[in-house]
Enzyme design. Structure first.
Site, short mmCIF file in Angstrom:
data_model
loop_
_atom_site.label_atom_id
_atom_site.label_comp_id
_atom_site.label_asym_id
_atom_site.label_seq_id
_atom_site.Cartn_x
_atom_site.Cartn_y
_atom_site.Cartn_z
NE ARG A 37 -4.30 4.96 9.93
CZ ARG A 37 -4.78 4.08 9.06
NH1 ARG A 37 -4.20 2.90 8.92
NH2 ARG A 37 -5.81 4.37 8.31
CG HIS A 90 -8.68 6.55 2.29
ND1 HIS A 90 -8.70 6.38 0.93
CD2 HIS A 90 -8.08 5.45 2.80
CE1 HIS A 90 -8.15 5.22 0.63
NE2 HIS A 90 -7.75 4.64 1.75
CD GLU A 124 -2.87 -1.22 2.36
OE1 GLU A 124 -2.78 -0.32 3.22
OE2 GLU A 124 -3.72 -2.11 2.40
CG HIS A 129 -9.47 6.82 6.33
ND1 HIS A 129 -10.45 5.87 6.14
CD2 HIS A 129 -8.30 6.14 6.47
CE1 HIS A 129 -9.91 4.66 6.15
NE2 HIS A 129 -8.61 4.79 6.36
NE ARG A 131 -4.24 5.39 3.82
CZ ARG A 131 -4.81 4.59 4.70
NH1 ARG A 131 -5.08 5.02 5.92
NH2 ARG A 131 -5.11 3.35 4.38
#
Length: 519
Positions: free
Chosen positions: A384, A241, A116, A349, A288
């Site tokens: 994060r 997100h 990811e 998110h 992100r």
């Protein structure tokens, strides 16, 4: 009043993991789990990606995962915490497997690891695109097998019981003694007195309205802890997100997992330009914060409401195998992934800040612990890294369990008064709650979103003060309702996000203020 040894507020991965461990260790002690919706309703249930954990030691290493986490956190991670969480990962995953959680395997029978945004290697253990749902299922099944665990669904924790509630309190240490609970089916309010209380109450997404979170994510645990005078930190770091399914009329948005970009999908603007290459050499696999800010920039330049995720060049057989839930959800919206681009937009998110805890999950209030998204552990820093949240919850739930195993609590002998709602009435009009809720959510989206400014933040504080006054007045004169309590909590959360944003004078990770650019 009900008395218990351990009170857990929240039934996601954090609360359930601790509950199962402590129940197995002390079968003679009681655990009560309070959750405001169905027992399986939590942010955990909707986690698509998986658990980031180092398993392939030939290609991957703890040091690589640590470095990826530190880069994403943009200099604000606690390196000792990062090292601890990542090195504990394989042990905690084994426990999930023992409890019956299933994860995808490849043709050789090894874990089918995903990659990811922000990760340098394939290390995400997953169950198709519904990993959280599978973990929640396994943990609930195990919890139901343990007779000393009681789960109270549709029970709302209103406020923590601390010293200022106690009659003739002479203690010099701020302590937690349990909580006042609202039974949503009977409208009764009662006290749960506990020797140890764990807040595992999840996130804050609904403060923004447009969110990937379920409707229960209203920041209840953080707000309760804040009102109880616990230390709260880093609330400005709200992670958006990048790729939630754009729905013109909807508010809660369906998440198009980070793993889809890891699988090879491209982000394009309306003209078809693959714009992420203009912002970061990692393109769609940038972290992100960068992807969300890049999309926000594209939308501001174009005036469009969304961008697109292009999966048309991908192997559809493999795509359907890895992402069946996403594929079918798009079909429901008349989007054929084989030929159509998916309209996407950033949505609230995940919160990287929250209740400040140490490595044992202890808060600044005695007998009060916290775990999961409601906490600020130091793992995430300013942003994060994808799929580190489930890992964090597993590790900290274990640490809190370990602390309780090695440090026995002192039984609570204080006298707690009953909830007093004399003089309150049932509101005749629910519109007062809904109106303030919509105003607050619009305020947060417009003034406290992905890109902020001091002018907008100061304006937001002024508007929020008016909403706060109305809500507090309504709370004092009204009989308790879930919607009113949630609104009260979200107003507290909004205040914390705005005030912490104004205190931050440099842009870090997920926090971007145009007035800090030249500082």
């Amino acid at each position: 009043m009900i008395e218990t040894d351990y009170l857990v507020i929240g039934s996601g991965i954090a609360g359930l993991t601790f509950s199962v461990k402590i129940a197995e260790k002390f079968p003679e002690r009681t655990i009560i789990i309070v959750t405001k919706a169905n027992e399986d309703e939590s942010n955990t249930k909707y986690a698509q990606g998986g658990v980031a954990v180092v398993l392939d030691t030939e290609k991957d290493s703890f040091n690589k995962h640590i470095e990826d986490t530190l880069i994403a956190g943009d200099g604000l991670c606690d390196e000792a915490v990062v090292k601890m969480v990542i090195e504990e990962g394989p042990k905690r995953l084994k426990e999930l497997l023992l409890w019956g959680a299933n994860f995808d395997l490849d043709a050789a029978g090894e874990f089918d690891l995903g990659k990811e945004g922000g990760h340098s290697e394939y290390r995400v253990v997953h169950h198709k695109d519904i990993t959280g749902y599978e973990i929640e299922r396994a943990l609930l099944k195990r919890a139901h097998q343990l007779p000393n665990i009681s789960i109270l669904p549709h029970h709302f924790a209103i406020d923590l019981v601390t010293n200022h509630h106690i009659i003739d309190d002479n203690s010099k240490v701020l302590s937690c003694y349990g909580t006042y609970v609202f039974d949503q089916k009977t409208d009764n309010i009662f006290t749960i007195k506990a020797n140890s209380t764990l807040l595992a109450s999840g996130g804050i997404g609904c403060v923004y309205g447009h969110t990937t979170n379920p409707i229960i994510a209203t920041g209840d645990g953080i707000a309760m802890a804040y009102r109880a005078k616990a230390k709260i930190k880093d609330m400005e770091f709200v992670q958006f997100h990048p790729t939630a399914l754009y729905e013109a009329k909807g508010e809660s948005s369906f998440l198009i997992s980070e793993a889809v970009r890891g699988f090879g999908a491209y982000l394009r603007n309306k003209s078809g330009h693959r714009f992420m290459l203009d912002y970061d050499e990692r393109a769609e696999l940038a972290s992100r914060d960068i992807v969300s800010q890049s999309i926000d920039s594209e939308l501001k330049k174009s005036g469009e409401s969304h961008v697109y995720l292009d999966c048309t060049h991908l192997d559809m057989t493999e795509f359907k195998k890895h992402f069946p839930n996403i594929y079918n959800k798009c079909l429901e919206h008349h989007i054929k992934i084989e030929s159509d681009w998916i309209p996407v937009v950033p949505a609230s998110h995940y919160l990287c800040g929250g209740i400040e805890v140490d490595k044992n999950g202890s808060t600044s209030i005695a007998n009060l612990f916290a775990c999961g998204e409601c906490t600020r552990t130091g793992l995430h820093g300013a942003n994060r890294l994808a799929s580190n949240s489930l890992l964090e919850a597993l590790v900290y739930a274990h640490n809190i369990f370990k602390f309780h195993s090695e440090n026995d609590y002192n039984a609570t002998n204080v006298l707690i008064p009953d909830w007093n709602d004399k003089g309150t009435v049932i509101p005749k009009e629910h519109i007062l709650v809904q109106h303030n809720l919509k105003q607050m959510q619009a305020l947060m989206r417009d003034y406290v979103g992905i890109v902020r400014s001091n002018k907008r933040l100061k304006r937001a504080i002024k508007h929020l003060d008016l909403i706060y006054s109305e809500v507090e007045e309504l709370y004092k004169e009204s009989k308790i309702s879930t919607s009113l309590c949630e609104l009260r909590n979200m107003v507290n959360i909004a205040h914390l996000i705005i005030s912490h944003s104004l205190e931050r004078t440099e842009n870090k990770g997920g926090y971007y203020n145009i007035d800090n650019i030249n500082k």
